[in-house]
Design an enzyme around this catalytic site. Structure first.
Site, PDB file in Angstrom:
ATOM      1  N   GLU A   1      32.821  56.579  38.439  1.00  0.00           N
ATOM      2  CA  GLU A   1      33.125  55.565  39.465  1.00  0.00           C
ATOM      3  C   GLU A   1      33.403  54.171  38.914  1.00  0.00           C
ATOM      4  O   GLU A   1      32.851  53.184  39.395  1.00  0.00           O
ATOM      5  CB  GLU A   1      31.991  55.502  40.494  1.00  0.00           C
ATOM      6  CG  GLU A   1      31.755  56.836  41.174  1.00  0.00           C
ATOM      7  CD  GLU A   1      30.649  56.793  42.237  1.00  0.00           C
ATOM      8  OE1 GLU A   1      29.885  55.802  42.279  1.00  0.00           O
ATOM      9  OE2 GLU A   1      30.546  57.763  43.012  1.00  0.00           O
TER      10      GLU A   1
ATOM     11  N   ASN B   1      34.911  60.805  36.117  1.00  0.00           N
ATOM     12  CA  ASN B   1      34.652  61.320  37.465  1.00  0.00           C
ATOM     13  C   ASN B   1      34.710  60.180  38.479  1.00  0.00           C
ATOM     14  O   ASN B   1      34.161  59.092  38.235  1.00  0.00           O
ATOM     15  CB  ASN B   1      33.242  61.944  37.461  1.00  0.00           C
ATOM     16  CG  ASN B   1      32.910  62.766  38.684  1.00  0.00           C
ATOM     17  OD1 ASN B   1      33.626  63.704  39.013  1.00  0.00           O
ATOM     18  ND2 ASN B   1      31.819  62.426  39.356  1.00  0.00           N
TER      19      ASN B   1
ATOM     20  N   HIS C   1      34.583  63.889  48.288  1.00  0.00           N
ATOM     21  CA  HIS C   1      33.742  63.684  49.473  1.00  0.00           C
ATOM     22  C   HIS C   1      34.678  63.311  50.623  1.00  0.00           C
ATOM     23  O   HIS C   1      35.003  62.139  50.820  1.00  0.00           O
ATOM     24  CB  HIS C   1      32.728  62.567  49.229  1.00  0.00           C
ATOM     25  CG  HIS C   1      31.738  62.872  48.158  1.00  0.00           C
ATOM     26  ND1 HIS C   1      30.776  63.851  48.290  1.00  0.00           N
ATOM     27  CD2 HIS C   1      31.540  62.330  46.931  1.00  0.00           C
ATOM     28  CE1 HIS C   1      30.042  63.891  47.190  1.00  0.00           C
ATOM     29  NE2 HIS C   1      30.487  62.989  46.339  1.00  0.00           N
TER      30      HIS C   1
ATOM     31  N   GLU D   1      32.319  67.353  43.492  1.00  0.00           N
ATOM     32  CA  GLU D   1      31.235  67.056  44.441  1.00  0.00           C
ATOM     33  C   GLU D   1      31.678  67.335  45.869  1.00  0.00           C
ATOM     34  O   GLU D   1      31.401  66.563  46.798  1.00  0.00           O
ATOM     35  CB  GLU D   1      30.801  65.584  44.302  1.00  0.00           C
ATOM     36  CG  GLU D   1      30.392  65.200  42.894  1.00  0.00           C
ATOM     37  CD  GLU D   1      29.897  63.761  42.762  1.00  0.00           C
ATOM     38  OE1 GLU D   1      29.631  63.097  43.778  1.00  0.00           O
ATOM     39  OE2 GLU D   1      29.784  63.304  41.605  1.00  0.00           O
TER      40      GLU D   1
ATOM     41  N   ASP E   1      32.325  67.951  49.542  1.00  0.00           N
ATOM     42  CA  ASP E   1      31.768  68.135  50.884  1.00  0.00           C
ATOM     43  C   ASP E   1      32.788  67.582  51.875  1.00  0.00           C
ATOM     44  O   ASP E   1      33.561  66.692  51.541  1.00  0.00           O
ATOM     45  CB  ASP E   1      30.365  67.537  51.067  1.00  0.00           C
ATOM     46  CG  ASP E   1      30.210  66.094  50.610  1.00  0.00           C
ATOM     47  OD1 ASP E   1      31.219  65.350  50.541  1.00  0.00           O
ATOM     48  OD2 ASP E   1      29.066  65.689  50.329  1.00  0.00           O
TER      49      ASP E   1
HETATM   50  C1  XIL Z   1      24.163  61.046  45.447  1.00  0.00           C
HETATM   51  C2  XIL Z   1      23.036  62.036  45.709  1.00  0.00           C
HETATM   52  O1  XIL Z   1      23.571  63.141  46.402  1.00  0.00           O
HETATM   53  C3  XIL Z   1      21.934  61.388  46.516  1.00  0.00           C
HETATM   54  O2  XIL Z   1      20.810  62.235  46.594  1.00  0.00           O
HETATM   55  C4  XIL Z   1      21.515  60.057  45.881  1.00  0.00           C
HETATM   56  O3  XIL Z   1      20.592  59.400  46.728  1.00  0.00           O
HETATM   57  C5  XIL Z   1      22.715  59.170  45.636  1.00  0.00           C
HETATM   58  O4  XIL Z   1      23.667  59.862  44.849  1.00  0.00           O
HETATM   59  N1  XIL Z   1      28.890  60.135  43.828  1.00  0.00           N
HETATM   60  C6  XIL Z   1      28.192  60.689  42.781  1.00  0.00           C
HETATM   61  C7  XIL Z   1      26.885  61.357  43.040  1.00  0.00           C
HETATM   62  O5  XIL Z   1      28.698  60.733  41.660  1.00  0.00           O
HETATM   63  O6  XIL Z   1      25.999  61.195  41.968  1.00  0.00           O
HETATM   64  C8  XIL Z   1      26.252  60.861  44.300  1.00  0.00           C
HETATM   65  O7  XIL Z   1      25.086  61.633  44.548  1.00  0.00           O
HETATM   66  C9  XIL Z   1      27.235  60.927  45.454  1.00  0.00           C
HETATM   67  C10 XIL Z   1      28.439  60.077  45.192  1.00  0.00           C
END
Ligand code: XIL
Length: 299
Positions: A127, A169, A206, A235, A237
């Protein structure tokens, strides 16, 4: 095939899941996770605050719980994540300049040497780009050490564990038309041209009403792969868990030979960091949602 992991393996890919160490004692959760997936990412346990809570004092207790569970259950592991502006321990948040730069290097060396030879892919940097239309780097304490911090992180990581694939990432980089996607593309192209060691790009994926899935995601994956890096959905969802959108994401990965696999960010809706979005593949009682069937059929 009858599980997501076995179905993905038919094309040489994985279907992975984010695991939280403190949920592994929940038998419904652990049963689904062990059965369905063949790759694991620690949801929080390998982050900086978890692995180096005090400067120079590494703690791999929770990270190893996830790692050992994964290996005992025959899964490969994605390492997440080594250099990030978020979930830094307090001591790191208060550092700047050359002290922070050195702390970043020491952290990468400390964590990667603990897992040397054991991690399929590491999210070395997470990020680093700003949201919106600027195409700029995100302002952070790491960025303020000098914009070369990302390539320093990758060079450090390559030396620490030459066997791991090294990934960049990020989120909101799935839509080819977004400025953030273009900025990440220019960085990866520049790294490949200059020989900065980068092997893969992770697209968090996401998806929600504010940043929805767009069918040009496949173009994005193809364009990055054409730079000479692997790509992965890291990741996933999807707000509302539309079966057709889940299937589209899977088909986008399958359409790109350098797409290594797909990871969903949790098991049941109740395990999600955005549980109010009901974005995952399993209901809270452990039964399969329509999105599960759509994914299995697409694989
Ligand atoms: C999130 C986790 O799912 C949560 O449990 C935590 O509180 C915050 O982080 N981007 C990422 C992940 O790279 O590490 C994050 O995970 C979600 C967004």
């Amino acid at each position: 095939e009858s599980t997501l992991g076995a179905a993905a393996a038919q094309s040489g890919r994985y279907f992975g899941v984010a695991i939280a160490a403190n949920r592994l004692s929940d038998s419904t959760y652990a049963t689904i996770a062990a059965r369905e997936f063949n790759s694991v990412t620690a949801e929080n346990e390998m982050k900086i605050d978890a692995t180096q809570p005090q400067r120079g004092q590494f703690n791999f207790t929770a990270a190893d719980r996830v790692y050992n569970w994964a290996v005992q259950n025959g899964k490969e592991v994605r390492g997440h994540t080594l250099a990030w502006h978020s979930q830094q321990p307090g001591w790191m948040q208060s550092l700047s300049g050359s002290a922070l730069r050195q702390a970043m290097i020491d952290h990468i060396n400390g964590v990667m040497s603990h897992y040397k030879g054991k991690i399929a892919q590491w999210d070395v940097v997470n990020e680093a780009f700003a949201d919106g239309n600027s195409g700029a780097r995100r302002d952070s304490n790491l960025e303020r050490t000098g914009s070369d911090w990302i390539e320093v992180a990758f060079r450090t990581a390559r030396a620490a564990d030459p066997s791991a694939k090294l990934c960049y990432n990020d989120y909101n980089v799935e839509n080819w038309n977004w400025a953030k996607t273009q900025a990440m593309y220019r960085m990866v192209r520049d790294f490949k041209q200059r020989g900065v060691p980068i092997d893969c790009v992770g697209f968090q994926s996401h998806f929600n009403s504010g940043s929805p899935y767009n069918s040009n995601f496949r173009t994005t994956l193809q364009n990055f792969a054409a730079l000479g890096v692997d790509v992965a959905v890291t990741e996933l969802d999807i707000q509302g868990a539309s079966p057709s959108t889940y299937a589209a994401v899977v088909n986008d990965c399958l359409a790109v030979s350098r797409c290594l696999g797909v990871t969903v960010w949790g098991v049941r809706d109740s395990d999600s960091w955005r549980s109010e979005h009901t974005p995952l593949l399993f209901y809270n009682n452990g039964s399969k949602k329509p999105a599960y069937t759509a994914v299995l059929d697409a694989l």
